[in-house]
Design an enzyme around this catalytic site. Structure first.
Site, PDB file in Angstrom:
ATOM      1  N   ASN A   1       0.857  -1.182   0.000  1.00 24.21           N
ATOM      2  CA  ASN A   1       0.000   0.000   0.000  1.00 24.21           C
ATOM      3  C   ASN A   1       0.895   1.234   0.000  1.00 24.21           C
ATOM      4  O   ASN A   1       1.515   1.548   1.003  1.00 24.21           O
ATOM      5  CB  ASN A   1      -0.898  -0.017   1.254  1.00 24.21           C
ATOM      6  CG  ASN A   1      -1.723   1.255   1.382  1.00 24.21           C
ATOM      7  OD1 ASN A   1      -1.795   2.065   0.453  1.00 24.21           O
ATOM      8  ND2 ASN A   1      -2.351   1.429   2.536  1.00 24.21           N
TER       9      ASN A   1
ATOM     10  N   LYS B   1       0.026   4.289  -0.213  1.00 22.38           N
ATOM     11  CA  LYS B   1      -0.602   5.483   0.380  1.00 22.38           C
ATOM     12  C   LYS B   1      -0.384   6.681  -0.574  1.00 22.38           C
ATOM     13  O   LYS B   1      -0.401   6.486  -1.789  1.00 22.38           O
ATOM     14  CB  LYS B   1      -0.055   5.721   1.793  1.00 22.38           C
ATOM     15  CG  LYS B   1      -0.152   4.442   2.641  1.00 22.38           C
ATOM     16  CD  LYS B   1       0.103   4.625   4.100  1.00 22.38           C
ATOM     17  CE  LYS B   1      -0.057   3.279   4.799  1.00 22.38           C
ATOM     18  NZ  LYS B   1       0.040   3.366   6.253  1.00 22.38           N
TER      19      LYS B   1
ATOM     20  N   HIS C   1      -9.364   1.151   4.883  1.00 19.83           N
ATOM     21  CA  HIS C   1      -8.083   1.304   5.580  1.00 19.83           C
ATOM     22  C   HIS C   1      -8.295   2.197   6.806  1.00 19.83           C
ATOM     23  O   HIS C   1      -9.117   3.107   6.779  1.00 19.83           O
ATOM     24  CB  HIS C   1      -7.050   1.925   4.636  1.00 19.83           C
ATOM     25  CG  HIS C   1      -5.670   1.885   5.207  1.00 19.83           C
ATOM     26  ND1 HIS C   1      -5.221   2.830   6.098  1.00 19.83           N
ATOM     27  CD2 HIS C   1      -4.668   0.988   5.054  1.00 19.83           C
ATOM     28  CE1 HIS C   1      -3.987   2.518   6.462  1.00 19.83           C
ATOM     29  NE2 HIS C   1      -3.627   1.404   5.844  1.00 19.83           N
TER      30      HIS C   1
ATOM     31  N   GLU D   1      -6.690   4.599   7.891  1.00 16.78           N
ATOM     32  CA  GLU D   1      -6.533   6.041   7.605  1.00 16.78           C
ATOM     33  C   GLU D   1      -7.818   6.605   6.994  1.00 16.78           C
ATOM     34  O   GLU D   1      -8.166   7.769   7.228  1.00 16.78           O
ATOM     35  CB  GLU D   1      -5.302   6.265   6.702  1.00 16.78           C
ATOM     36  CG  GLU D   1      -4.018   6.061   7.501  1.00 16.78           C
ATOM     37  CD  GLU D   1      -2.841   5.533   6.714  1.00 16.78           C
ATOM     38  OE1 GLU D   1      -2.834   5.636   5.475  1.00 16.78           O
ATOM     39  OE2 GLU D   1      -1.907   4.999   7.357  1.00 16.78           O
TER      40      GLU D   1
ATOM     41  N   GLU E   1      -4.990  -4.844  10.578  1.00 13.31           N
ATOM     42  CA  GLU E   1      -3.968  -3.823  10.771  1.00 13.31           C
ATOM     43  C   GLU E   1      -4.241  -3.094  12.086  1.00 13.31           C
ATOM     44  O   GLU E   1      -5.029  -2.137  12.109  1.00 13.31           O
ATOM     45  CB  GLU E   1      -3.992  -2.816   9.617  1.00 13.31           C
ATOM     46  CG  GLU E   1      -3.715  -3.438   8.268  1.00 13.31           C
ATOM     47  CD  GLU E   1      -3.173  -2.406   7.279  1.00 13.31           C
ATOM     48  OE1 GLU E   1      -2.092  -2.649   6.738  1.00 13.31           O
ATOM     49  OE2 GLU E   1      -3.814  -1.364   7.080  1.00 13.31           O
TER      50      GLU E   1
ATOM     51  N   GLY F   1       2.839   2.361  10.764  1.00 18.17           N
ATOM     52  CA  GLY F   1       3.784   3.471  10.615  1.00 18.17           C
ATOM     53  C   GLY F   1       4.532   3.810  11.895  1.00 18.17           C
ATOM     54  O   GLY F   1       5.191   4.840  11.974  1.00 18.17           O
TER      55      GLY F   1
ATOM     56  N   SER G   1       3.762  -2.115  10.251  1.00 22.26           N
ATOM     57  CA  SER G   1       5.220  -2.175  10.421  1.00 22.26           C
ATOM     58  C   SER G   1       5.831  -3.511  10.011  1.00 22.26           C
ATOM     59  O   SER G   1       6.763  -4.003  10.657  1.00 22.26           O
ATOM     60  CB  SER G   1       5.607  -1.807  11.867  1.00 22.26           C
ATOM     61  OG  SER G   1       5.200  -0.478  12.162  1.00 22.26           O
TER      62      SER G   1
HETATM   63  P1  13P Z   1       3.288   0.438   7.637  1.00 18.90           P
HETATM   64  O1  13P Z   1       3.772  -0.860   7.042  1.00 18.90           O
HETATM   65  O2  13P Z   1       4.019   1.634   7.147  1.00 18.90           O
HETATM   66  O3  13P Z   1       3.191   0.341   9.129  1.00 18.90           O
HETATM   67  O4  13P Z   1       1.780   0.635   7.107  1.00 18.90           O
HETATM   68  C1  13P Z   1       0.873  -0.400   7.223  1.00 18.90           C
HETATM   69  C2  13P Z   1      -0.329  -0.067   6.434  1.00 18.90           C
HETATM   70  O5  13P Z   1      -1.088   0.812   6.791  1.00 18.90           O
HETATM   71  C3  13P Z   1      -0.571  -0.797   5.188  1.00 18.90           C
HETATM   72  O6  13P Z   1      -1.854  -0.574   4.703  1.00 18.90           O
END
Ligand code: 13P
Length: 243
Positions: free
Chosen positions: A6, A8, A92, A94, A164, A170, A200
């Site tokens: 992903n 983002k 997601h 976010e 997640e 992150g 992560s």
């Molecule tokens: P990270 O791997 O940067 O922690 O992000 C995970 C994520 O949100 C994947 O959709």
């Protein structure tokens, strides 16, 4: 075993072309793992073009539920399918936290994407506050049941769920393999589809996460932005599916 990156809101179209060309070369001959990249909308077309025939699929990061209409800023699933995109992330954290996505709107997006023939990776996960309050199971149950209710039996083979935990995204604070397995086993008891872990994931922790019995893949954020680290995680996925 499915490894999805992903991106983002990272990578321009020009950066996408060079990344995908390199990824394609580096994954040539890597078997036993399905690989997906999820670029921003403006890079989807280039990613599809550069990855054509490689077996690496291109998913969007979100999709609306209607086929068309007065929905400024949204993209319809059929528009994605037309340019060769084969799936989409939905819900997601976010989107849930920053853009007011709810279980209800997520369910509609999942239904719309599946109806248009796309695959879907639907995301779930508890926040740190919810975990500390002992609410993890209730939160996952609520989120997964909303997803399950949105999916017809015959479309289930195009659905995966990504667990997640929000506190692991992150932050560098990965769930332990035991925490991931516990959450995945609960999700599996509610909805039996492929389950990806996200939060992560890095080359250093991919093997121990991906070899858990109920972990069928990974949804990778930061570490999917560099070819070296993403390829290393894809290779860990291939090893885990052979073990
Ligand atoms: P990270 O791997 O940067 O922690 O992000 C995970 C994520 O949100 C994947 O959709």
């Amino acid at each position: 075993m499915l490894i999805a990156g992903n991106w983002k809101m990272f990578k321009t179209a020009a950066q996408t072309i060079s990344f995908c060309a390199e990824l394609r070369k580096r994954l040539h001959g890597v078997r036993d793992v399905e690989v997906v990249v999820c670029p921003p909308y403006t890079s989807l077309d280039e990613a599809v073009r550069v990855l054509a025939g490689s077996g690496i699929e291109v998913f969007a990061q979100n999709a609306h539920w209607e086929r068309e209409g007065a929905f400024t800023g949204e993209i319809a699933p059929a528009m994605l399918a037309e340019i060769g995109v084969t799936g989409s992330l939905v819900a997601h954290s976010e989107r849930r936290q920053l853009f007011a996505e709810t279980d209800g709107s997520s369910a509609r997006r999942i239904g719309g994407a599946l109806d248009a023939g796309l695959r879907v990776i639907a995301c779930v996960g508890e926040t740190e506050t919810e975990r500390e309050a002992g609410e993890t199971e209730n939160v996952l149950r609520r989120q997964v049941e909303a997803i399950a209710a949105a999916v017809d039996e015959e479309d289930r083979n195009r659905l995966a769920v990504a667990y997640e935990p929000v506190w692991a995204i992150g932050t560098g604070r990965t769930a332990t393999p035991e925490q991931a397995e516990e959450a995945h086993a609960l999700i599996r008891s509610l909805l039996d589809v492929p389950l990806l872990y996200g939060g992560s994931v890095k080359p250093e922790n991919a093997d121990e996460l991906l070899t858990q019995p109920d972990v069928d893949g990974a949804l990778v954020g930061g570490a999917s932005l560099e070819v070296d680290s993403f390829v290393a995680i894809c290779e860990a996925g291939a090893r885990a599916s052979r073990s």
